[in-house]
Design a protein around this motif. Sequence first.
Motif, short mmCIF file in Angstrom:
data_model
loop_
_atom_site.label_atom_id
_atom_site.label_comp_id
_atom_site.label_asym_id
_atom_site.label_seq_id
_atom_site.Cartn_x
_atom_site.Cartn_y
_atom_site.Cartn_z
N GLU A 1 -53.93 93.22 -47.47
CA GLU A 1 -54.97 92.22 -47.27
C GLU A 1 -56.18 92.82 -46.57
OE1 GLU A 1 -55.57 87.64 -45.73
OE2 GLU A 1 -53.57 88.47 -46.02
N ALA A 2 -55.93 93.70 -45.61
CA ALA A 2 -57.04 94.33 -44.89
C ALA A 2 -57.91 95.15 -45.84
CB ALA A 2 -56.50 95.21 -43.77
N GLN A 3 -57.30 95.83 -46.79
CA GLN A 3 -58.06 96.65 -47.73
C GLN A 3 -58.97 95.79 -48.61
OE1 GLN A 3 -54.70 98.62 -49.48
NE2 GLN A 3 -54.94 100.48 -48.24
N VAL A 4 -58.47 94.65 -49.05
CA VAL A 4 -59.28 93.74 -49.87
C VAL A 4 -60.47 93.22 -49.06
CG1 VAL A 4 -59.31 91.52 -51.06
CG2 VAL A 4 -57.38 93.07 -51.37
N LEU A 5 -60.21 92.79 -47.83
CA LEU A 5 -61.28 92.25 -47.00
C LEU A 5 -62.32 93.30 -46.66
CD1 LEU A 5 -59.19 90.03 -44.55
CD2 LEU A 5 -60.58 89.27 -46.48
N SER A 6 -61.88 94.53 -46.43
CA SER A 6 -62.84 95.58 -46.10
C SER A 6 -63.75 95.88 -47.29
CB SER A 6 -62.11 96.86 -45.65
OG SER A 6 -61.46 97.49 -46.73
N GLU A 7 -63.21 95.83 -48.50
CA GLU A 7 -64.03 96.03 -49.69
C GLU A 7 -65.06 94.92 -49.82
OE1 GLU A 7 -64.24 98.54 -51.67
OE2 GLU A 7 -62.57 99.68 -50.86
N MET A 8 -64.67 93.69 -49.53
CA MET A 8 -65.59 92.56 -49.62
C MET A 8 -66.67 92.63 -48.55
SD MET A 8 -62.71 89.66 -50.44
CE MET A 8 -63.78 88.26 -50.68
N SER A 9 -66.34 93.26 -47.43
CA SER A 9 -67.32 93.33 -46.34
C SER A 9 -68.32 94.46 -46.53
CB SER A 9 -66.61 93.53 -45.00
OG SER A 9 -66.13 94.87 -44.87
N GLY A 10 -67.89 95.54 -47.18
CA GLY A 10 -68.75 96.71 -47.31
C GLY A 10 -68.88 97.51 -46.03
N ASP A 11 -68.04 97.22 -45.04
CA ASP A 11 -68.12 97.88 -43.73
C ASP A 11 -67.31 99.18 -43.77
OD1 ASP A 11 -67.37 98.61 -40.98
OD2 ASP A 11 -68.32 96.72 -40.42
N GLN A 12 -68.02 100.31 -43.69
CA GLN A 12 -67.35 101.61 -43.79
C GLN A 12 -66.45 101.91 -42.59
OE1 GLN A 12 -68.60 105.00 -45.71
NE2 GLN A 12 -68.41 103.54 -47.38
N ALA A 13 -66.86 101.45 -41.40
CA ALA A 13 -66.06 101.75 -40.21
C ALA A 13 -64.69 101.10 -40.28
CB ALA A 13 -66.81 101.30 -38.95
N ILE A 14 -64.65 99.84 -40.71
CA ILE A 14 -63.35 99.17 -40.76
C ILE A 14 -62.53 99.69 -41.93
CG2 ILE A 14 -64.00 97.16 -42.17
CD1 ILE A 14 -61.69 97.33 -39.06
#
Length: 428
Positions: A212-225
């Motif tokens: 789930e974290a990987q999907v959300l990080s892709e949607m955010s575009g946030d490289q740090a997370i």
Amino acid sequence: MDAIRNTVLETWMTEHGYSSNGLADAVNSAVEELTGRAGGLDGSSVRAWKAGRVMWPKSATRTALENVTGLPAVALGFVPRSRSSPTPASSQQEEPEMKRRTLIGGIAAAAAAAATAPTTASPRRIGMSDVNRLNKRFAEIIASDHRHGGQPRIEAQAAALANEALNLQNAGSATQRVRSSLYASGAAFRSSAMWAAIDGRRYDAAKAHMREAQVLSEMSGDQAIKFRIWSHAGTMYRHMGRPADAIAANDVARNLHLTRRDPLFACLGHARHAATLGVTGDATAVKHALGCAQDAFERADPDLARPAWMAGVRNGAELETLALSAYLRLGCFEQAESHAHRSLTLLPSQIQRDRAINTARLAQAQLGQGAPDAATATAMRVPAEVATQHARVTCMLREFGNSLRTSAPRSSAVDTWNEHTTSWKTTT
């Protein structure tokens, strides 16, 4: 008549994290969507709005601004030209502050009336203040993790806060910037839940949080997370005894553009790569990776703003910790002990979990050098509540006890350690 400063617009921009140039760019993009031609605003245009020199933007610009903010222009402090009328002489002497309060009061009253009208009610506006509130909770989760490690309650709290961030997406209107920030917050909380599960050796739960974290990080575009999630994945696979998967996951983190922009992220990526290479037994590769990590650390700007979870990397503690892990895996006990001492010097006292883990590793390094009494004395420094309530620490100390009994079966250190561990049962 003197221009009346648009403090309503200023307040909205501050709350939602917009600079003058940033808002101008957003409105220009919205104008292009409306008309097919990009808008011509710049920072000075928005500063003119804030200063009150432009009280009612042109039609296309005004519509674009309303699309960006989700609010009518009057609710942003603008005054339609049709409302302007010759001002009596007595009114011209009115103080600017009184004018400002009158204008804001009128806007507030209009907004309140609109909010109560059933046919014109606006949804709640989600802003950067909501994101900032979540970020404060994230800092609390990080601090709790440092003190207590991978407890199920920390995992549950982080997962609940991830859901809260996602629920905000459907609670009202928001700009794209705010929505991206909410996805980043959700990914950050889910990555903390993932880490708590890894730290507690609950690997099935960790993998679920990771997905789930990987999907959300892709949607955010946030490289740090995104870096944090893939780096955690590498650590998870390393702990699971799957070095090939650990290297692959860590390579994803190390190849992000962020590592080229900020050498401190590159440092962490190389150091975690070294820890995994220690599992493979490749001493040459470990030394090379640690050399790359040290070089990146020295190139990093110490004053650059970074996420709270990077604090241990910033002061060098994480680099020493991972070097300790790598050399211990290689059986290079003298080098491992050296890194253990440096890590314990750099780690703040409130980071109880990492201090306990590195103390246990130090004991193993000393035992590997044929010093069972010193090693036992070191292992006994781990607080009983951490030794018995933290899964990783418990496992490491159990392994230490087994190694002690194997390497020095008839030494007094074995009796001392057995008595010490028996006391845990009566004090916890």
